[in-house]
Design an enzyme around this catalytic site. Structure first.
Site, mmCIF file in Angstrom:
data_model
loop_
_atom_site.group_PDB
_atom_site.id
_atom_site.type_symbol
_atom_site.label_atom_id
_atom_site.label_comp_id
_atom_site.label_asym_id
_atom_site.label_seq_id
_atom_site.Cartn_x
_atom_site.Cartn_y
_atom_site.Cartn_z
ATOM 1 N N GLY A 161 0.810 -1.205 0.000
ATOM 2 C CA GLY A 161 0.000 0.000 0.000
ATOM 3 C C GLY A 161 0.843 1.254 0.000
ATOM 4 O O GLY A 161 1.678 1.447 0.872
ATOM 5 N N GLY A 221 -0.302 4.346 0.401
ATOM 6 C CA GLY A 221 -1.060 5.452 0.988
ATOM 7 C C GLY A 221 -0.254 6.146 2.063
ATOM 8 O O GLY A 221 0.976 6.028 2.139
ATOM 9 N N PHE A 222 -0.945 6.857 2.941
ATOM 10 C CA PHE A 222 -0.264 7.636 3.969
ATOM 11 C C PHE A 222 0.560 6.758 4.905
ATOM 12 O O PHE A 222 1.698 7.091 5.237
ATOM 13 C CB PHE A 222 -1.286 8.441 4.778
ATOM 14 N N VAL A 238 -1.500 -7.781 -4.177
ATOM 15 C CA VAL A 238 -1.250 -8.915 -3.287
ATOM 16 C C VAL A 238 -2.526 -9.725 -3.135
ATOM 17 O O VAL A 238 -3.599 -9.178 -2.851
ATOM 18 C CB VAL A 238 -0.762 -8.429 -1.910
ATOM 19 N N GLU A 283 -18.894 16.912 1.743
ATOM 20 C CA GLU A 283 -18.035 17.677 0.847
ATOM 21 C C GLU A 283 -18.507 17.574 -0.591
ATOM 22 O O GLU A 283 -18.517 18.573 -1.330
ATOM 23 C CB GLU A 283 -16.591 17.196 0.991
ATOM 24 N N ASP A 333 -6.423 2.401 7.237
ATOM 25 C CA ASP A 333 -7.843 2.052 7.210
ATOM 26 C C ASP A 333 -8.109 0.571 7.449
ATOM 27 O O ASP A 333 -9.250 0.188 7.729
ATOM 28 C CB ASP A 333 -8.455 2.440 5.860
ATOM 29 N N ALA A 371 -6.282 10.537 7.382
ATOM 30 C CA ALA A 371 -4.872 10.642 6.997
ATOM 31 C C ALA A 371 -3.940 10.813 8.193
ATOM 32 O O ALA A 371 -2.888 10.149 8.249
ATOM 33 C CB ALA A 371 -4.687 11.790 6.006
#
Length: 411
Positions: free
Chosen positions: A9, A11-12, A77, A169, A298, A314
């Site tokens: 991953g 991501g953050f 994966v 949003e 997450d 995040a």
């Protein structure tokens, strides 16, 4: 080269862990289904034509171009062998590891109604954002060509499902598009013809925020012309609309933001998970029986000091990634449990409209929006991205114009 650390991953969580381990003796391998790190909190701005994809994404290889011990692999994966310390990819290859960090993120949960996904896309990737953007733009183009106001009504109706930050949003941004920024370019449709619905099954929106921010957010949406339907679980989603609370809303413009679940790879670990499919991890984010395998972001169920699960935000993922990078560098069996430092939560609703809770201090309106913008720009990776986003937002604020209104696909 030292021990193998495989990070699943980009991501953050994955990026922050890799940064902590860059230029060390460890051999770092990042595996991701895409070739880019994506700043997901701003995805809705791509979906509503405010930003370009390149403004909120950066190639993972570019991030680590100067770190010689970091390798990037494009792949998915499919299986983790805990006994042999090896992961397997969809293309048939495999990678050994001494340490494994699983940070594969989450996907939208349609609660057993997977057929709804075709008609109500979520917002988790650049392709999702571009699909939603083109649906909105195509709908406006079709409405422009229909003379009969009643027949063009469905194409000027927008339904956002889910009253969390993403849904709020999106609904706010669509309201700005439909009622102000784009309408000046169309000749046959008027802003008052548009209808935006925000549908929430619970009794309120922004449930992760303390009072009075949810109430202020709700009132702001109503002031922007958004019809908010509370206590209204969706009953059916079709290509031509949504069935909810005894009424059918006819529209091709449906966006899903009602819930998430962890990546399916977590289920392959054979460990305890929560109802969202997140791994129940130990205090050091490792999984039971495998102190060298960690889950972050997450995909991990981690409780705060009050016993509540940490949100999929995040800042949580960033802190977890840094924590894991540090404990792997220390190579110690005596690990201090992960502790999250809550610096606040916020959500934007529209131009100069937002809500923020910063360590007990609650803000709304322009000041909250300014805080939200500055913090999000700070988290963007790369000076170029920060400068472009700041410039785009300044331009939008002054002119009310949306910049990226291109339709690429053929109908």
């Amino acid at each position: 080269m030292g021990k193998n650390v495989v990070i699943v991953g980009g991501g953050f969580a994955g990026i922050s862990a890799a940064k902590k381990l860059a230029n060390t003796s460890y051999k770092i391998t990042i595996v991701d289904k895409t070739n880019h790190h994506l700043f997901q909190p701003l995805l809705y701005q791509v979906a509503t034509a405010a930003l370009s994809p390149g403004d909120i994404a950066m190639p993972i290889r570019a991030i680590f171009s100067k770190q010689k011990n970091v390798q990037v692999i494009l792949g998915e994966v499919t299986r983790v062998d805990k006994d042999q310390n090896r992961i397997y990819l969809r293309n048939g290859s495999s990678l050994p590891f001494h340490y494994l960090i699983l940070a594969p993120g989450a996907q939208y949960n349609y609660f057993g109604n997977e057929k709804w996904k075709e008609h109500a896309p979520g917002l988790k990737s650049l392709s999702d954002a571009l699909e939603i953007r083109e649906r909105i733009l195509l709908s406006l183009e079709k409405a422009e060509q229909i003379i009969d106001a009643e027949k063009r009504k469905p194409f000027l109706t927008y339904v956002v499902i889910g009253g969390g930050p993403t849904g709020v949003e999106m609904a706010g941004s669509i309201a700005e598009i439909a009622k102000r920024s784009m309408m000046r370019d169309f000749r046959n449709i008027r802003p008052e013809e548009t209808t935006i619905y925000l549908i929430e099954a619970a009794e309120g929106i922004l449930n992760g925020f303390d009072k009075p921010l949810p109430e202020k957010g709700l009132q702001t949406l109503k002031d922007m012309g958004v019809e908010v339907l509370l206590n209204s679980p969706v009953e059916e989603i079709r290509e031509d609309g949504v069935q909810v609370d005894g009424q059918f809303i006819e529209t091709p413009n449906i966006i899903w933001g009602a819930g998430v679940k962890a990546s399916p790879i977590i289920q392959e670990l054979g460990i305890e998970t929560d109802r969202m499919g997140r791994a129940m991890v130990e205090g050091d984010l490792s999984i039971s029986g495998s102190p060298n395998i960690f889950v972050a972001g997450d995909a991990a169920h981690v409780k705060d000091e009050r016993g509540n699960p940490l949100p999929g935000l995040a800042p949580v993922a960033l802190q977890q990634g840094k924590y894991l990078g540090n404990i792997i560098k220390q190579s110690s069996s005596n690990r201090k449990p992960f502790h999250y430092v809550d610096k606040g939560t916020m959500a934007t609703i529209g131009r100069a409209k937002a809500v923020a809770d910063i360590r007990g201090f609650k803000f709304s309106g322009f000041f909250a929006w300014l805080l939200w913008g500055l913090i999000h720009i700070f988290f963007l990776i790369g000076f170029r991205n920060r400068f472009r986003v700041f410039a785009e937002w300044t331009w939008h604020y002054i002119t009310f114009k949306r910049g990226v209104r291109l339709i690429a696909k053929k109908e």
